[in-house]
Design a protein around this motif. Structure first.
Motif, PDB file in Angstrom:
ATOM      1  N   ASP A 313      43.493  54.544  50.176  1.00  0.00           N
ATOM      2  CA  ASP A 313      43.065  53.890  48.937  1.00  0.00           C
ATOM      3  C   ASP A 313      44.212  54.019  47.935  1.00  0.00           C
ATOM      4  OD1 ASP A 313      41.842  52.985  46.606  1.00  0.00           O
ATOM      5  OD2 ASP A 313      39.892  53.779  47.200  1.00  0.00           O
ATOM      6  N   VAL A 314      44.761  52.872  47.512  1.00  0.00           N
ATOM      7  CA  VAL A 314      45.900  52.884  46.586  1.00  0.00           C
ATOM      8  C   VAL A 314      45.482  52.553  45.155  1.00  0.00           C
ATOM      9  CG1 VAL A 314      47.575  52.406  48.404  1.00  0.00           C
ATOM     10  CG2 VAL A 314      46.506  50.495  47.176  1.00  0.00           C
ATOM     11  N   GLY A 315      44.183  52.473  44.903  1.00  0.00           N
ATOM     12  CA  GLY A 315      43.704  52.396  43.537  1.00  0.00           C
ATOM     13  C   GLY A 315      43.283  51.041  43.024  1.00  0.00           C
ATOM     14  N   SER A 316      43.904  49.968  43.488  1.00  0.00           N
ATOM     15  CA  SER A 316      43.537  48.637  43.000  1.00  0.00           C
ATOM     16  C   SER A 316      43.914  47.592  44.035  1.00  0.00           C
ATOM     17  CB  SER A 316      44.245  48.327  41.681  1.00  0.00           C
ATOM     18  OG  SER A 316      45.636  48.125  41.889  1.00  0.00           O
ATOM     19  N   LEU A 317      43.269  46.431  43.950  1.00  0.00           N
ATOM     20  CA  LEU A 317      43.575  45.335  44.866  1.00  0.00           C
ATOM     21  C   LEU A 317      44.994  44.828  44.642  1.00  0.00           C
ATOM     22  CD1 LEU A 317      42.598  43.394  47.064  1.00  0.00           C
ATOM     23  CD2 LEU A 317      41.678  41.922  45.259  1.00  0.00           C
ATOM     24  N   GLU A 318      45.450  44.831  43.398  1.00  0.00           N
ATOM     25  CA  GLU A 318      46.809  44.362  43.098  1.00  0.00           C
ATOM     26  C   GLU A 318      47.846  45.233  43.811  1.00  0.00           C
ATOM     27  OE1 GLU A 318      43.974  42.750  40.530  1.00  0.00           O
ATOM     28  OE2 GLU A 318      44.429  44.908  40.746  1.00  0.00           O
ATOM     29  N   LYS A 319      47.663  46.551  43.740  1.00  0.00           N
ATOM     30  CA  LYS A 319      48.594  47.457  44.427  1.00  0.00           C
ATOM     31  C   LYS A 319      48.476  47.318  45.939  1.00  0.00           C
ATOM     32  CE  LYS A 319      49.411  51.152  41.075  1.00  0.00           C
ATOM     33  NZ  LYS A 319      49.302  52.607  40.816  1.00  0.00           N
ATOM     34  N   ALA A 320      47.252  47.156  46.423  1.00  0.00           N
ATOM     35  CA  ALA A 320      47.048  47.001  47.865  1.00  0.00           C
ATOM     36  C   ALA A 320      47.770  45.761  48.373  1.00  0.00           C
ATOM     37  CB  ALA A 320      45.555  46.919  48.178  1.00  0.00           C
ATOM     38  N   ASN A 321      47.609  44.644  47.675  1.00  0.00           N
ATOM     39  CA  ASN A 321      48.254  43.399  48.100  1.00  0.00           C
ATOM     40  C   ASN A 321      49.771  43.508  48.030  1.00  0.00           C
ATOM     41  OD1 ASN A 321      45.823  42.130  48.635  1.00  0.00           O
ATOM     42  ND2 ASN A 321      45.673  41.172  46.622  1.00  0.00           N
ATOM     43  N   ALA A 322      50.260  44.119  46.953  1.00  0.00           N
ATOM     44  CA  ALA A 322      51.719  44.268  46.806  1.00  0.00           C
ATOM     45  C   ALA A 322      52.285  45.132  47.924  1.00  0.00           C
ATOM     46  CB  ALA A 322      52.039  44.868  45.442  1.00  0.00           C
ATOM     47  N   ASN A 360      28.435  44.389  44.837  1.00  0.00           N
ATOM     48  CA  ASN A 360      27.659  45.562  44.413  1.00  0.00           C
ATOM     49  C   ASN A 360      27.330  46.470  45.595  1.00  0.00           C
ATOM     50  OD1 ASN A 360      25.836  43.454  45.307  1.00  0.00           O
ATOM     51  ND2 ASN A 360      24.154  44.721  44.583  1.00  0.00           N
ATOM     52  N   GLU A 361      27.102  45.863  46.773  1.00  0.00           N
ATOM     53  CA  GLU A 361      26.821  46.667  47.963  1.00  0.00           C
ATOM     54  C   GLU A 361      28.088  47.336  48.490  1.00  0.00           C
ATOM     55  OE1 GLU A 361      24.319  44.834  50.925  1.00  0.00           O
ATOM     56  OE2 GLU A 361      23.283  43.628  49.417  1.00  0.00           O
ATOM     57  N   GLN A 362      29.228  46.646  48.365  1.00  0.00           N
ATOM     58  CA  GLN A 362      30.501  47.272  48.734  1.00  0.00           C
ATOM     59  C   GLN A 362      30.718  48.539  47.913  1.00  0.00           C
ATOM     60  OE1 GLN A 362      34.015  44.828  48.809  1.00  0.00           O
ATOM     61  NE2 GLN A 362      32.962  43.057  49.667  1.00  0.00           N
ATOM     62  N   LYS A 363      30.463  48.430  46.613  1.00  0.00           N
ATOM     63  CA  LYS A 363      30.672  49.569  45.717  1.00  0.00           C
ATOM     64  C   LYS A 363      29.729  50.709  46.075  1.00  0.00           C
ATOM     65  CE  LYS A 363      31.740  48.490  41.558  1.00  0.00           C
ATOM     66  NZ  LYS A 363      31.705  48.029  40.131  1.00  0.00           N
ATOM     67  N   GLU A 364      28.489  50.362  46.393  1.00  0.00           N
ATOM     68  CA  GLU A 364      27.483  51.378  46.734  1.00  0.00           C
ATOM     69  C   GLU A 364      27.864  52.159  47.981  1.00  0.00           C
ATOM     70  OE1 GLU A 364      22.848  51.379  48.137  1.00  0.00           O
ATOM     71  OE2 GLU A 364      23.446  49.880  46.665  1.00  0.00           O
ATOM     72  N   MET A 365      28.468  51.480  48.944  1.00  0.00           N
ATOM     73  CA  MET A 365      28.832  52.161  50.190  1.00  0.00           C
ATOM     74  C   MET A 365      30.203  52.824  50.125  1.00  0.00           C
ATOM     75  SD  MET A 365      29.771  49.007  52.817  1.00  0.00           S
ATOM     76  CE  MET A 365      28.164  48.258  52.668  1.00  0.00           C
ATOM     77  N   GLY A 366      30.915  52.642  49.008  1.00  0.00           N
ATOM     78  CA  GLY A 366      32.208  53.287  48.852  1.00  0.00           C
ATOM     79  C   GLY A 366      33.388  52.451  49.296  1.00  0.00           C
ATOM     80  N   LEU A 367      33.202  51.144  49.392  1.00  0.00           N
ATOM     81  CA  LEU A 367      34.285  50.240  49.779  1.00  0.00           C
ATOM     82  C   LEU A 367      34.971  49.751  48.505  1.00  0.00           C
ATOM     83  CD1 LEU A 367      35.927  48.521  51.673  1.00  0.00           C
ATOM     84  CD2 LEU A 367      33.991  46.974  51.926  1.00  0.00           C
ATOM     85  N   SER A 368      36.095  50.363  48.173  1.00  0.00           N
ATOM     86  CA  SER A 368      36.779  50.067  46.917  1.00  0.00           C
ATOM     87  C   SER A 368      37.783  48.937  47.076  1.00  0.00           C
ATOM     88  CB  SER A 368      37.495  51.319  46.406  1.00  0.00           C
ATOM     89  OG  SER A 368      38.573  51.636  47.274  1.00  0.00           O
ATOM     90  N   ASN A 369      38.178  48.340  45.947  1.00  0.00           N
ATOM     91  CA  ASN A 369      39.141  47.233  45.962  1.00  0.00           C
ATOM     92  C   ASN A 369      40.509  47.662  46.455  1.00  0.00           C
ATOM     93  OD1 ASN A 369      37.395  45.255  45.019  1.00  0.00           O
ATOM     94  ND2 ASN A 369      37.798  45.729  42.862  1.00  0.00           N
ATOM     95  N   GLY A 370      40.847  48.928  46.235  1.00  0.00           N
ATOM     96  CA  GLY A 370      42.177  49.402  46.612  1.00  0.00           C
ATOM     97  C   GLY A 370      42.288  49.887  48.040  1.00  0.00           C
ATOM     98  N   LEU A 371      41.211  49.745  48.819  1.00  0.00           N
ATOM     99  CA  LEU A 371      41.211  50.239  50.200  1.00  0.00           C
ATOM    100  C   LEU A 371      42.039  49.327  51.109  1.00  0.00           C
ATOM    101  CD1 LEU A 371      39.615  52.576  51.776  1.00  0.00           C
ATOM    102  CD2 LEU A 371      38.278  50.693  52.712  1.00  0.00           C
ATOM    103  N   ILE A 372      42.916  49.920  51.885  1.00  0.00           N
ATOM    104  CA  ILE A 372      43.684  49.196  52.901  1.00  0.00           C
ATOM    105  C   ILE A 372      43.289  49.741  54.266  1.00  0.00           C
ATOM    106  CG2 ILE A 372      45.968  48.624  53.827  1.00  0.00           C
ATOM    107  CD1 ILE A 372      47.123  49.067  51.053  1.00  0.00           C
ATOM    108  N   ARG A 373      42.910  48.844  55.172  1.00  0.00           N
ATOM    109  CA  ARG A 373      42.597  49.232  56.539  1.00  0.00           C
ATOM    110  C   ARG A 373      43.813  48.984  57.419  1.00  0.00           C
ATOM    111  NH1 ARG A 373      38.616  45.701  60.235  1.00  0.00           N
ATOM    112  NH2 ARG A 373      40.590  44.633  60.581  1.00  0.00           N
ATOM    113  N   PHE A 374      44.237  50.019  58.119  1.00  0.00           N
ATOM    114  CA  PHE A 374      45.371  49.924  59.039  1.00  0.00           C
ATOM    115  C   PHE A 374      44.884  49.970  60.480  1.00  0.00           C
ATOM    116  CE2 PHE A 374      47.443  51.455  55.250  1.00  0.00           C
ATOM    117  CZ  PHE A 374      48.770  51.042  55.326  1.00  0.00           C
TER     118      PHE A 374
END
Length: 399
Positions: A313-322, A360-374
């Motif tokens: 988890d890098v904190g934000s979708l912007e950082k993840a995409n970059a 809202n369900e993503q947030k509830e289960m702990g799936l954050s915007n900054g998550l990167i799956r490798f």
């Protein structure tokens, strides 16, 4: 475990029509009969060794199914045109209007969409629960429940299902336990812990070259016969048929799965340990910090490790995409969905493979915007790959 998975696959020996080391490919859509009675018997399911029509079965598909059943330790298996073809046909075979399913809340986005948005059209309802809490699972069962559905290692949060515990609950209530084992082939053998049906997307690790799509249902002979029944079998009637050429290709790749999974797992563990030491929020079943680390260890076939999937988890979708764009430019892998390729694949699941799940369900289960799956590749020099990955993160201010 009392059986060796790689040996089970290796010991299957087929000869091609002209003595080839690979079985001959059956490139026919329909098959002839020497007598009308044999055709009738085949339609009735009473003629072993006879082929009817390729939507029902082919020699090439049966070779692959036999090998996959040997891998999972089930009586037999039926291959399909995609992983979703396997999942949907199993659910439609087991459920009728008015039935109910208890499913893990963290599953592949396509499976979630099918259960959440599609099956209600047929009056089949699903309760999505935290599959790691057995008391919650059991409390969600109703008089209409037919299936407990989970992934051995979940997509994308890498939650680990207690398959023995779920199997005990399923047996107690007369339910079928269906386990998608796509993320952990060879590492975990769900049937040995009580799963009734084991599903794979063959597209991923089992094929391993991102050049075809396929699925499989591994189960008892009786259940597979039901699915192939010409009158009411979901595999036969829904038409998710694998092409014989693809079956032959996947069977060849299956022969190297044990070697590939060992390298995927080795590289995955190396990177996970490095990322965690660098202070990144890292999820990998091989880390002691993973809440189900000991559970995974208790189920794993130790030769094949903890698999090739990890998240940071890098904190934000912007950082993840970059970061993903920079890593791709540095030739570390590809910004792409799917998994099991020889190169590392990375994606932000909240906006890709799990985008079907409401925010809202993503947030509830702990799936954050900054998550990167490798999906970690087969890199020969994983230390070099880590060094360049870390340089990318430093450049973007992630550290």
């Amino acid at each position: 475990m009392s059986f060796n998975l790689a040996n089970n696959i290796q010991d299957l020996q087929y000869f091609g029509e002209f003595g080839g080391v690979n079985p001959s490919i059956s490139d026919s859509s329909t098959y002839t009969f020497l007598s009308a009675k044999t055709m009738f018997d085949t339609f009735e399911g009473n003629a072993d060794g006879c082929y009817l029509y390729s939507r029902h079965s082919t020699p090439s598909n049966l070779y692959l199914g036999e090998a996959l059943a040997a891998m999972e330790g089930t009586e037999t298996a039926n291959v399909t045109a995609s992983g979703m073809g396997a999942i949907t046909s199993v659910i439609m075979q087991l459920c009728n209007a008015g039935d109910h399913i208890v499913s893990s809340r963290t599953i592949y986005g396509g499976t979630y969409a099918f259960l959440k948005n599609f099956t209600p059209k047929f009056n089949i309802e699903t309760s999505f629960v935290n599959i790691t809490k057995l008391d919650v699972v059991e409390a969600s069962i109703t008089k209409n429940t037919k299936i407990i559905y989970c992934e051995a290692v979940s997509n994308p949060l890498l939650e680990v299902a207690d398959i023995s515990g779920l199997a005990n609950i399923a047996k107690k209530h007369g339910l079928k336990l269906v386990v998608d084992n796509t993320f952990s082939p060879l590492s975990i053998s769900p049937a040995k812990f009580g799963a009734d049906i084991v599903i794979h997307s063959l597209t991923k690790f089992i094929n391993g070259s991102s050049d075809t799509v396929g699925g499989v249902v591994c189960s008892s002979q009786d259940f597979i016969n039901e699915m192939r029944n010409v009158n009411d079998g979901a595999s036969m009637l829904l038409g998710a048929t694998m092409d014989s050429l693809r079956a032959a290709s996947i069977l060849k790749n299956l022969r190297t799965l044990h070697i590939r999974m060992q390298q995927h797992s080795k590289n995955g563990l190396f990177l996970a340990e490095k990322f965690e030491a660098d202070g990144l929020k890292t999820v990998y079943p091989g880390l002691k910090s993973h809440p189900s680390h000991e559970l995974f260890k208790s189920m794993m076939n130790k030769d094949y490790g903890f698999g090739g999937m990890l998240t940071i988890d890098v904190g934000s979708l912007e950082k993840a995409n970059a970061l993903m764009e920079l890593m791709q430019s540095k030739k570390l892998g590809y910004l792409a969905v799917s998994l099991g390729f020889y190169k590392t694949l990375f994606s932000a699941p909240g906006s890709s493979t799990s985008s079907e799940i409401p925010e809202n369900e993503q947030k509830e289960m702990g799936l954050s915007n900054g998550l990167i799956r490798f999906s970690i590749g087969l890199d020969a020099d994983i230390e070099r790959s880590y060094t360049v990955m870390r340089e990318c993160m430093v450049e973007l201010g992630i550290f």
